[in-house]
Design a protein around this motif. Structure first.
Motif, PDB file in Angstrom:
ATOM      1  N   LEU A 160       0.806  -1.220   0.000  1.00  0.00           N
ATOM      2  CA  LEU A 160       0.000   0.000   0.000  1.00  0.00           C
ATOM      3  C   LEU A 160       0.837   1.266   0.000  1.00  0.00           C
ATOM      4  CD1 LEU A 160      -2.803  -1.027   2.506  1.00  0.00           C
ATOM      5  CD2 LEU A 160      -2.830  -1.112   0.008  1.00  0.00           C
ATOM      6  N   SER A 188       0.241   3.881  -2.888  1.00  0.00           N
ATOM      7  CA  SER A 188      -1.126   4.346  -3.140  1.00  0.00           C
ATOM      8  C   SER A 188      -1.156   5.817  -3.527  1.00  0.00           C
ATOM      9  CB  SER A 188      -1.993   4.160  -1.890  1.00  0.00           C
ATOM     10  OG  SER A 188      -2.071   2.801  -1.545  1.00  0.00           O
ATOM     11  N   PHE A 224      -2.759   5.234   3.357  1.00  0.00           N
ATOM     12  CA  PHE A 224      -2.537   3.798   3.277  1.00  0.00           C
ATOM     13  C   PHE A 224      -1.035   3.570   3.358  1.00  0.00           C
ATOM     14  CE2 PHE A 224      -6.659   3.468   0.838  1.00  0.00           C
ATOM     15  CZ  PHE A 224      -7.296   2.638   1.747  1.00  0.00           C
ATOM     16  N   VAL A 265      -8.578   5.689  -6.827  1.00  0.00           N
ATOM     17  CA  VAL A 265      -7.619   5.144  -5.874  1.00  0.00           C
ATOM     18  C   VAL A 265      -6.767   4.122  -6.618  1.00  0.00           C
ATOM     19  CG1 VAL A 265      -7.275   3.990  -3.666  1.00  0.00           C
ATOM     20  CG2 VAL A 265      -9.313   5.422  -4.024  1.00  0.00           C
ATOM     21  N   ASP A 266      -5.499   4.468  -6.797  1.00  0.00           N
ATOM     22  CA  ASP A 266      -4.549   3.574  -7.459  1.00  0.00           C
ATOM     23  C   ASP A 266      -3.585   3.104  -6.386  1.00  0.00           C
ATOM     24  OD1 ASP A 266      -2.902   2.217  -9.188  1.00  0.00           O
ATOM     25  OD2 ASP A 266      -2.090   4.013 -10.134  1.00  0.00           O
ATOM     26  N   PHE A 267      -3.691   1.829  -5.985  1.00  0.00           N
ATOM     27  CA  PHE A 267      -2.892   1.393  -4.849  1.00  0.00           C
ATOM     28  C   PHE A 267      -1.683   0.563  -5.214  1.00  0.00           C
ATOM     29  CE2 PHE A 267      -6.772  -1.041  -5.133  1.00  0.00           C
ATOM     30  CZ  PHE A 267      -6.346  -2.346  -5.187  1.00  0.00           C
ATOM     31  N   ASP A 268      -1.600   0.039  -6.435  1.00  0.00           N
ATOM     32  CA  ASP A 268      -0.359  -0.594  -6.882  1.00  0.00           C
ATOM     33  C   ASP A 268      -0.422  -0.824  -8.389  1.00  0.00           C
ATOM     34  OD1 ASP A 268      -1.772  -2.952  -7.407  1.00  0.00           O
ATOM     35  OD2 ASP A 268      -0.898  -4.080  -5.755  1.00  0.00           O
ATOM     36  N   SER A 314      -7.286   0.365 -10.834  1.00  0.00           N
ATOM     37  CA  SER A 314      -7.674   1.426  -9.905  1.00  0.00           C
ATOM     38  C   SER A 314      -9.133   1.301  -9.539  1.00  0.00           C
ATOM     39  CB  SER A 314      -7.437   2.796 -10.537  1.00  0.00           C
ATOM     40  OG  SER A 314      -6.077   2.985 -10.826  1.00  0.00           O
TER      41      SER A 314
END
Length: 115
Positions: free
Chosen positions: A41, A44, A69, A99-102, A107
């Motif tokens: 995370l 993020s 995060f 929300v782009d977490f990886d 997303s």
């Protein structure tokens, strides 16, 4: 990914980088790892667009009590983070949250009003 809570406040701090009186929305987000692999995370990135598709400034004032995060989310676990954005009142009925977490997952995109 879900928006667990939305609240509103105004910045009260003064001094360099402060915007006393600026309204902001505080978004509490929860991410549950439903995959068999851990998720990092630490990378993020959140973006909020107003009703006209323009980026909205994040708010880092102490009173916003933001919490990014972070860390590694194990399979089956849930992480909670809090972000604040200076969303104009007239845009609160039609925002886009990305929300782009990886780099491995698509997303999460939310479109609609904040309540």
């Amino acid at each position: 990914m879900r928006i667990a809570e939305v609240s509103y406040a105004e910045e009260t701090a003064t001094g360099p980088g402060s915007f006393p009186g600026r309204a902001f929305a505080r978004l509490s987000l929860q991410l549950t790892n439903g995959s068999p692999e851990p998720i990092d995370l630490g990378t993020s990135v959140l973006t909020v667009l107003d009703k006209d598709g323009q980026p909205v400034a994040p708010v880092y004032a102490e009173e916003a009590e933001v919490r990014d995060f972070s860390g590694t989310l194990r399979p089956g676990s849930t992480a909670t983070a809090v972000y604040a954005f200076a969303i104009p009142e007239e845009s609160r009925s039609a925002i886009t949250l990305v929300v782009d977490f990886d780099a491995a997952h698509t997303s999460a995109v939310f479109r609609g009003g904040l309540s």
